[in-house]
Design a protein around this motif. Structure first.
Motif, PDB file in Angstrom:
ATOM      1  N   LEU A   9      42.983  47.597  74.094  1.00 58.31           N
ATOM      2  CA  LEU A   9      44.166  48.369  73.728  1.00 58.31           C
ATOM      3  C   LEU A   9      43.833  49.361  72.615  1.00 58.31           C
ATOM      4  N   GLY A  10      43.024  48.931  71.652  1.00 57.20           N
ATOM      5  CA  GLY A  10      42.607  49.830  70.571  1.00 57.20           C
ATOM      6  C   GLY A  10      41.816  51.019  71.086  1.00 57.20           C
ATOM      7  N   ILE A  11      40.902  50.776  72.027  1.00 57.73           N
ATOM      8  CA  ILE A  11      40.131  51.873  72.616  1.00 57.73           C
ATOM      9  C   ILE A  11      41.056  52.822  73.370  1.00 57.73           C
ATOM     10  N   PHE A  12      42.019  52.270  74.101  1.00 61.76           N
ATOM     11  CA  PHE A  12      42.963  53.126  74.825  1.00 61.76           C
ATOM     12  C   PHE A  12      43.785  53.976  73.861  1.00 61.76           C
ATOM     13  N   LEU A  16      43.918  57.900  73.646  1.00 57.73           N
ATOM     14  CA  LEU A  16      45.203  58.588  73.788  1.00 57.73           C
ATOM     15  C   LEU A  16      45.403  59.608  72.676  1.00 57.73           C
ATOM     16  N   VAL A  17      45.074  59.236  71.454  1.00 54.47           N
ATOM     17  CA  VAL A  17      45.218  60.160  70.312  1.00 54.47           C
ATOM     18  C   VAL A  17      44.267  61.343  70.472  1.00 54.47           C
ATOM     19  N   VAL A  18      43.034  61.071  70.867  1.00 48.97           N
ATOM     20  CA  VAL A  18      42.052  62.156  71.033  1.00 48.97           C
ATOM     21  C   VAL A  18      42.472  63.091  72.165  1.00 48.97           C
ATOM     22  N   VAL A  19      42.886  62.536  73.294  1.00 49.39           N
ATOM     23  CA  VAL A  19      43.302  63.374  74.426  1.00 49.39           C
ATOM     24  C   VAL A  19      44.541  64.174  74.075  1.00 49.39           C
ATOM     25  N   TRP A  20      45.490  63.545  73.389  1.00 46.43           N
ATOM     26  CA  TRP A  20      46.703  64.259  72.978  1.00 46.43           C
ATOM     27  C   TRP A  20      46.340  65.433  72.073  1.00 46.43           C
ATOM     28  N   LEU A  43      44.905  60.748  81.612  1.00 50.10           N
ATOM     29  CA  LEU A  43      43.597  61.194  81.142  1.00 50.10           C
ATOM     30  C   LEU A  43      43.016  60.197  80.138  1.00 50.10           C
ATOM     31  N   ALA A  44      43.850  59.658  79.275  1.00 57.04           N
ATOM     32  CA  ALA A  44      43.390  58.649  78.307  1.00 57.04           C
ATOM     33  C   ALA A  44      42.921  57.380  79.028  1.00 57.04           C
ATOM     34  N   VAL A  46      41.654  57.241  82.093  1.00 62.03           N
ATOM     35  CA  VAL A  46      40.396  57.572  82.766  1.00 62.03           C
ATOM     36  C   VAL A  46      39.236  57.614  81.760  1.00 62.03           C
ATOM     37  N   VAL A  47      39.495  58.077  80.563  1.00 61.37           N
ATOM     38  CA  VAL A  47      38.442  58.163  79.548  1.00 61.37           C
ATOM     39  C   VAL A  47      38.156  56.787  78.942  1.00 61.37           C
ATOM     40  N   SER A  48      39.202  55.993  78.694  1.00 60.76           N
ATOM     41  CA  SER A  48      39.017  54.718  77.996  1.00 60.76           C
ATOM     42  C   SER A  48      38.400  53.630  78.885  1.00 60.76           C
ATOM     43  N   ALA A  49      38.590  53.692  80.187  1.00 62.16           N
ATOM     44  CA  ALA A  49      38.070  52.648  81.081  1.00 62.16           C
ATOM     45  C   ALA A  49      36.548  52.532  81.021  1.00 62.16           C
ATOM     46  N   PRO A  50      35.796  53.612  81.225  1.00 61.31           N
ATOM     47  CA  PRO A  50      34.328  53.451  81.147  1.00 61.31           C
ATOM     48  C   PRO A  50      33.833  53.136  79.738  1.00 61.31           C
TER      49      PRO A  50
END
Length: 120
Positions: A9-12, A16-20, A43-44, A46-50
């Motif tokens: 959750l922290g990574i997501f 989310l903050v970076v993508v926003w 987008l967050a 898709v980025v956070s999963a890997p």
């Protein structure tokens, strides 16, 4: 398990903050019409999963070991409960079979003989 979930959750949230920030600064494209919030969340994800797949590998392995231990413990408890039920059922069947074996030896129980003498 909770630790792994909170780390994911922290990574997501970090993604989310970076993508926003990237979307609102114009570096990443905006969503169509009113779908900008959904675009940022997708987008967050898709980025956070890997990232979480690679970064949290050791924590995921620890969590899976805990889950396997918990499942094994539950299986052994269930088997112990089944064995207790089987033992109780066997003991009950031995008690009833002991009563029926004494009646099949030609001896008539007192309650049955009383019923027979009243009807005869």
């Amino acid at each position: 398990m909770l630790r792994y979930t909170l780390m994911r959750l922290g990574i997501f949230v970090g993604c989310l903050v970076v993508v926003w920030g990237l979307v609102y600064s114009g570096v990443a494209p905006r969503g169509l019409g009113n779908s900008n919030g959904m675009w940022v969340v997708m987008l967050a994800l898709v980025v956070s999963a890997p990232i979480s797949f690679v970064v949290l590998r050791k924590e995921r392995d620890r969590s899976s070991i805990q889950v396997v231990e918990r499942v094994d413990r539950m299986k052994s408890n269930l088997e112990a409960n089944r064995n207790q039920e089987d033992e109780a059922a066997d003991a009950a069947s031995r008690k009833t079979s002991g009563k029926t074996s004494s009646t099949t030896s030609g001896e008539v129980p007192s309650d049955v003989s009383g019923a027979q003498s009243r009807t005869a």
